[in-house]
Design an enzyme around this catalytic site. Structure first.
Site, PDB file in Angstrom:
ATOM      1  N   GLU A 111       0.853  -1.187   0.000  1.00 24.05           N
ATOM      2  CA  GLU A 111       0.000   0.000   0.000  1.00 24.05           C
ATOM      3  C   GLU A 111       0.889   1.237   0.000  1.00 24.05           C
ATOM      4  O   GLU A 111       2.096   1.152   0.254  1.00 24.05           O
ATOM      5  CB  GLU A 111      -0.932  -0.001   1.214  1.00 24.05           C
ATOM      6  CG  GLU A 111      -2.094  -0.960   1.054  1.00 24.05           C
ATOM      7  CD  GLU A 111      -3.114  -0.868   2.168  1.00 24.05           C
ATOM      8  OE1 GLU A 111      -2.807  -0.292   3.225  1.00 24.05           O
ATOM      9  OE2 GLU A 111      -4.218  -1.393   1.978  1.00 24.05           O
ATOM     10  N   HIS A 227      -9.086  10.351   3.471  1.00 26.39           N
ATOM     11  CA  HIS A 227      -8.724   9.328   2.485  1.00 26.39           C
ATOM     12  C   HIS A 227      -8.932   9.916   1.103  1.00 26.39           C
ATOM     13  O   HIS A 227      -9.956  10.529   0.843  1.00 26.39           O
ATOM     14  CB  HIS A 227      -9.572   8.065   2.669  1.00 26.39           C
ATOM     15  CG  HIS A 227      -8.955   6.872   2.006  1.00 26.39           C
ATOM     16  ND1 HIS A 227      -8.916   6.730   0.637  1.00 26.39           N
ATOM     17  CD2 HIS A 227      -8.309   5.796   2.519  1.00 26.39           C
ATOM     18  CE1 HIS A 227      -8.281   5.610   0.343  1.00 26.39           C
ATOM     19  NE2 HIS A 227      -7.896   5.020   1.467  1.00 26.39           N
ATOM     20  N   ARG A 273      -1.091   9.586   1.766  1.00 29.39           N
ATOM     21  CA  ARG A 273      -2.499   9.943   1.594  1.00 29.39           C
ATOM     22  C   ARG A 273      -2.750  11.443   1.544  1.00 29.39           C
ATOM     23  O   ARG A 273      -3.582  11.916   0.758  1.00 29.39           O
ATOM     24  CB  ARG A 273      -3.313   9.364   2.759  1.00 29.39           C
ATOM     25  CG  ARG A 273      -3.511   7.901   2.608  1.00 29.39           C
ATOM     26  CD  ARG A 273      -4.375   7.337   3.682  1.00 29.39           C
ATOM     27  NE  ARG A 273      -4.514   5.913   3.385  1.00 29.39           N
ATOM     28  CZ  ARG A 273      -5.093   5.035   4.173  1.00 29.39           C
ATOM     29  NH1 ARG A 273      -5.596   5.424   5.330  1.00 29.39           N
ATOM     30  NH2 ARG A 273      -5.188   3.782   3.817  1.00 29.39           N
ATOM     31  N   HIS A 334     -11.523  10.204   7.183  1.00 37.44           N
ATOM     32  CA  HIS A 334     -11.327   8.760   7.302  1.00 37.44           C
ATOM     33  C   HIS A 334     -10.814   8.313   8.663  1.00 37.44           C
ATOM     34  O   HIS A 334     -11.371   7.387   9.256  1.00 37.44           O
ATOM     35  CB  HIS A 334     -10.331   8.337   6.217  1.00 37.44           C
ATOM     36  CG  HIS A 334     -10.126   6.868   6.095  1.00 37.44           C
ATOM     37  ND1 HIS A 334     -11.158   5.996   5.846  1.00 37.44           N
ATOM     38  CD2 HIS A 334      -9.000   6.105   6.172  1.00 37.44           C
ATOM     39  CE1 HIS A 334     -10.676   4.759   5.792  1.00 37.44           C
ATOM     40  NE2 HIS A 334      -9.379   4.799   5.998  1.00 37.44           N
ATOM     41  N   ARG A 369      -1.040   8.865   9.485  1.00 36.85           N
ATOM     42  CA  ARG A 369      -0.993   7.416   9.680  1.00 36.85           C
ATOM     43  C   ARG A 369      -0.553   6.705   8.406  1.00 36.85           C
ATOM     44  O   ARG A 369      -1.049   7.009   7.316  1.00 36.85           O
ATOM     45  CB  ARG A 369      -2.389   6.930  10.063  1.00 36.85           C
ATOM     46  CG  ARG A 369      -2.509   5.435  10.166  1.00 36.85           C
ATOM     47  CD  ARG A 369      -3.937   5.052  10.473  1.00 36.85           C
ATOM     48  NE  ARG A 369      -4.818   5.257   9.355  1.00 36.85           N
ATOM     49  CZ  ARG A 369      -5.466   4.298   8.705  1.00 36.85           C
ATOM     50  NH1 ARG A 369      -5.339   3.048   9.085  1.00 36.85           N
ATOM     51  NH2 ARG A 369      -6.267   4.575   7.705  1.00 36.85           N
TER      52      ARG A 369
HETATM   53  C1  LIG Z   1     -13.928   2.267   5.451  1.00 40.71           C
HETATM   54  C2  LIG Z   1     -12.744   2.062   6.347  1.00 40.71           C
HETATM   55  C3  LIG Z   1     -11.668   1.305   5.921  1.00 40.71           C
HETATM   56  C4  LIG Z   1     -10.561   1.121   6.751  1.00 40.71           C
HETATM   57  N1  LIG Z   1      -9.549   0.313   6.325  1.00 40.71           N
HETATM   58  C5  LIG Z   1      -8.516   0.060   7.176  1.00 40.71           C
HETATM   59  C6  LIG Z   1      -7.505  -0.866   6.815  1.00 40.71           C
HETATM   60  O1  LIG Z   1      -7.534  -1.465   5.743  1.00 40.71           O
HETATM   61  N2  LIG Z   1      -6.494  -1.064   7.704  1.00 40.71           N
HETATM   62  C7  LIG Z   1      -6.411  -0.431   8.891  1.00 40.71           C
HETATM   63  O2  LIG Z   1      -5.460  -0.656   9.654  1.00 40.71           O
HETATM   64  N3  LIG Z   1      -7.388   0.426   9.251  1.00 40.71           N
HETATM   65  C8  LIG Z   1      -8.435   0.678   8.441  1.00 40.71           C
HETATM   66  N4  LIG Z   1      -9.412   1.532   8.821  1.00 40.71           N
HETATM   67  C9  LIG Z   1      -9.361   2.097  10.159  1.00 40.71           C
HETATM   68  C10 LIG Z   1      -9.734   1.023  11.158  1.00 40.71           C
HETATM   69  O3  LIG Z   1     -10.774   0.257  10.645  1.00 40.71           O
HETATM   70  C11 LIG Z   1     -10.162   1.637  12.467  1.00 40.71           C
HETATM   71  O4  LIG Z   1      -9.211   2.561  12.917  1.00 40.71           O
HETATM   72  C12 LIG Z   1     -10.323   0.559  13.527  1.00 40.71           C
HETATM   73  O5  LIG Z   1     -11.201  -0.431  13.062  1.00 40.71           O
HETATM   74  C13 LIG Z   1     -10.853   1.182  14.792  1.00 40.71           C
HETATM   75  O6  LIG Z   1     -11.193   0.166  15.672  1.00 40.71           O
HETATM   76  P1  LIG Z   1     -11.781   0.554  17.081  1.00 40.71           P
HETATM   77  O7  LIG Z   1     -12.149  -0.717  17.750  1.00 40.71           O
HETATM   78  O8  LIG Z   1     -10.885   1.500  17.756  1.00 40.71           O
HETATM   79  O9  LIG Z   1     -13.106   1.394  16.736  1.00 40.71           O
HETATM   80  P2  LIG Z   1     -14.469   0.900  16.085  1.00 40.71           P
HETATM   81  O10 LIG Z   1     -14.277  -0.304  15.283  1.00 40.71           O
HETATM   82  O11 LIG Z   1     -15.069   2.071  15.399  1.00 40.71           O
HETATM   83  O12 LIG Z   1     -15.365   0.530  17.337  1.00 40.71           O
HETATM   84  C14 LIG Z   1     -15.823   1.536  18.215  1.00 40.71           C
HETATM   85  C15 LIG Z   1     -16.888   0.951  19.098  1.00 40.71           C
HETATM   86  O13 LIG Z   1     -17.205   1.837  20.162  1.00 40.71           O
HETATM   87  C16 LIG Z   1     -18.617   1.943  20.306  1.00 40.71           C
HETATM   88  N5  LIG Z   1     -18.898   3.238  20.935  1.00 40.71           N
HETATM   89  C17 LIG Z   1     -18.551   4.476  20.506  1.00 40.71           C
HETATM   90  N6  LIG Z   1     -18.958   5.398  21.397  1.00 40.71           N
HETATM   91  C18 LIG Z   1     -19.551   4.731  22.422  1.00 40.71           C
HETATM   92  C19 LIG Z   1     -20.178   5.131  23.638  1.00 40.71           C
HETATM   93  N7  LIG Z   1     -20.300   6.424  23.998  1.00 40.71           N
HETATM   94  N8  LIG Z   1     -20.693   4.180  24.446  1.00 40.71           N
HETATM   95  C20 LIG Z   1     -20.634   2.863  24.100  1.00 40.71           C
HETATM   96  N9  LIG Z   1     -20.058   2.438  22.949  1.00 40.71           N
HETATM   97  C21 LIG Z   1     -19.525   3.358  22.134  1.00 40.71           C
HETATM   98  C22 LIG Z   1     -19.110   1.814  18.873  1.00 40.71           C
HETATM   99  O14 LIG Z   1     -20.477   1.520  18.836  1.00 40.71           O
HETATM  100  C23 LIG Z   1     -18.206   0.689  18.376  1.00 40.71           C
HETATM  101  O15 LIG Z   1     -18.679  -0.556  18.813  1.00 40.71           O
HETATM  102  C24 LIG Z   1     -10.525   1.729   8.013  1.00 40.71           C
HETATM  103  C25 LIG Z   1     -11.610   2.496   8.444  1.00 40.71           C
HETATM  104  C26 LIG Z   1     -12.711   2.661   7.627  1.00 40.71           C
HETATM  105  C27 LIG Z   1     -13.875   3.475   8.103  1.00 40.71           C
END
Ligand SMILES: Cc1cc2nc3c(=O)[nH]c(=O)nc-3n(C[C@H](O)[C@H](O)[C@H](O)COP(=O)(O)OP(=O)(O)OC[C@H]3O[C@@H](n4cnc5c(N)ncnc54)[C@H](O)[C@@H]3O)c2cc1C
Length: 515
Positions: A111, A227, A273, A334, A369
């Protein structure tokens, strides 16, 4: 009183992975504001980075990450990230994540800004979905309590120590309080602050708002990654067209059909990016178009449908056969580089309060990032939180002590003219127009003043949307103020009035609420 040894807020990869490790240490509760699989994680396409391939090394991964971070990465955190990556990938494989293979070995792709192929993926471009499904299935089978539709509204802090979480039951409208000596925020990012975003509805920056309100340090909020290539079709959400598409040979053309990226940068389509996003905006302006075109029509049809099944299917469902037609794309908000400041053990400055995933700021991303480092950051630092709590469970050591004068504070501001009542669409437009890809002091001042007025005017929350709006206004203020303070351009933060990086700003902006 402790109801649980661990309370984890969020059920994306950060929440689920942490819960699966924590269950070996004690009782675990996950609170999540929607259903378990509502999260950014399930949309991750490209994959997860780790130096496991022939010709790759932790040192190369380190150098690429530091280069992308434009002088603001925490070198110690990056070292940990790249060195612990292979072991964490093994953990994910042992949990059952079905990474794609080629000739019996894990398949790796390249990438942008990675010097070698080092991205593992699953189901082609369905990496996040496979991770989320695998981990959530395990959590449901494990000794982990999960409360869905419970929105965390406050971190309970007594005498500087986190004691638990207050939560709002979105279905009944009632409140509960849960006690724990280890509260772990895993609430994800804040793409919903902007009009165009690849993020789902849950991404409203709640963890940052909760932590800031509790007195935690918040840092790097001016760095938000846009993005370069999200689908831009009228009436269709800005679905991500993964970087890996350019990694596999996709070409960016302007509205006149001309390949343009080499006019801006010698890495062409595979430039970092922020450079690709700004180049696209520049071409859109030059040609008077609201998008540019991503061309994969020269790639074999089978390769496109096998390597990018989700993208291929999503576009086809919206009338676009990408094997024959160019894809209209434009940048979209993003990834939130900034967040709740942690040390390399996931600890915040509040004893007993930890943060992991996109809501945390461990310092590995710096000002920008490197693609596919965020899923990796989660698994590396979540593991360290659990290792740390094994040693300190219940003792609540304070991670860091800083002097009050090291902090920045939100400025008192008033909008020059009467402003309409705060609403989500108005805020998203303001953030996109004034705190977006290209910023200026004048725009940022106006945004900061409007946001400050909204912060005063926003109604007492009474349901999930109004809690989220309150959080978004606060997080928007932190972003606008940080972007205004940083009078230079660096990584994802670009100021038209200060277009160059400045050595004076080789430092981080840390906010903390005044006592
Ligand atoms: C379209 C897309 C493609 C991506 N592709 C990549 C990739 O290829 N590689 C990579 O490394 N990263 C990628 N990313 C980034 C990566 O997916 C995210 O940074 C990562 O998944 C974040 O994980 P997380 O568990 O921190 O947050 P999330 O997966 O967003 O989970 C957050 C959780 O917290 C909960 N929550 C939020 N606020 C509250 C609250 N007040 N009370 C209770 N629950 C709450 C939500 O409901 C959710 O369950 C991508 C992101 C997107 C949007």
């Amino acid at each position: 009183m402790n109801d649980y040894d661990y309370i984890i807020v969020g059920s994306g990869i950060a929440g689920l992975y942490t819960a699966l490790l924590a269950r070996g240490q004690g009782s675990v509760l996950i609170l999540t504001k929607g259903s378990m699989d509502e999260c950014n994680t399930k949309y991750a396409q490209g994959g997860i980075a780790a130096a496991i391939g022939h010709g790759d090394s932790a040192e190369l991964h380190y150098r690429d990450t530091i280069a992308a971070g434009a002088g603001l990465c925490d070198p110690e955190a990056v070292r940990i990230l790249v060195e612990e990556a292979p072991d964490r990938i093994t953990d994910l494989i042992n949990f059952g994540v079905p990474f794609d293979t080629l000739d019996g070995e894990v398949a790796l792709t390249k990438e942008a800004a990675h010097s070698v192929p080092r991205i593992l993926h699953a189901g082609g471009d369905a990496t996040g979905e496979h991770i989320e499904v695998t981990l959530s299935r395990m959590v449901r089978q494990a000794r982990v309590a999960v409360l869905e539709h419970f929105l965390a509204t406050e971190i309970v802090v007594e005498d500087g120590v986190a004691k638990g979480v207050k939560a709002f039951d979105c279905r009944t409208g009632s409140f509960s309080e849960f006690g724990s000596s280890s509260v772990i925020l895993a609430t994800g990012g804040g793409g919903r602050l902007f009009k165009y975003t690849t993020n789902p509805d849950i991404a409203t920056g709640d963890g940052v708002a909760l932590a800031y309100s509790a007195g935690a340090e918040i840092t790097d909020m001016e760095f938000f990654q846009f993005h370069p290539t999200a689908l831009r079709l009228p009436g269709v959400p800005p679905f991500l067209i993964s970087e890996a598409v350019r990694g596999e040979g996709g070409i960016l053309r302007n509205a006149d059909g001309r390949q343009f990226m080499f006019d801006y940068c010698e890495e062409g389509e595979l430039a970092p990016r922020d450079i690709v996003a700004r180049s696209i905006v520049s071409e859109m302006k030059k040609t008077g178009s609201d998008c540019v075109l991503l061309d994969v029509t020269h790639l074999p049809t089978r390769k496109i449908s096998a390597r990018f099944p989700q993208i291929y299917r999503f576009c086809l469902d919206h009338g676009l056969d990408i094997t024959k037609t160019l894809i209209p794309v434009a940048p979209a908000a993003h990834y939130m580089m900034g967040g709740v400041k942690t040390n390399s053990w996931g600890e915040t400055n509040i004893a007993g309060l930890f943060a992991t995933g996109e809501t945390a700021c461990t310092g590995v991303h710096g000002a920008n990032r490197l693609a596919s480092n965020s899923l990796l950051e989660v698994v590396v630092f979540a593991k360290r939180i659990i290792e740390r709590t094994e040693e300190t469970l219940g003792t609540g050591e304070i991670a860091s002590q800083r002097r009050e004068q090291d902090y920045f504070h939100l400025s008192v501001r008033k909008a020059a003219t009467a402003i309409p009542h705060p609403s989500l669409p108005a805020l998203q437009s303001l953030m996109w127009d004034r705190v977006g890809i290209t910023r200026s002091g004048e725009d940022l001042k106006e945004a900061a003043s409007t946001l400050a007025s909204w912060h005063e005017a926003v109604a007492q929350p009474s349901d999930r949307p109004s809690y989220e709006l309150n959080n978004i206004v606060l997080v928007g203020r932190l972003m606008a103020e940080a972007a205004l303070i940083r009078e230079e351009s660096r990584g994802a933060h670009f100021r038209s009035d200060f277009p160059e990086p400045s050595p004076d700003w080789q430092r981080r902006i840390i906010f903390r609420k005044t006592a």
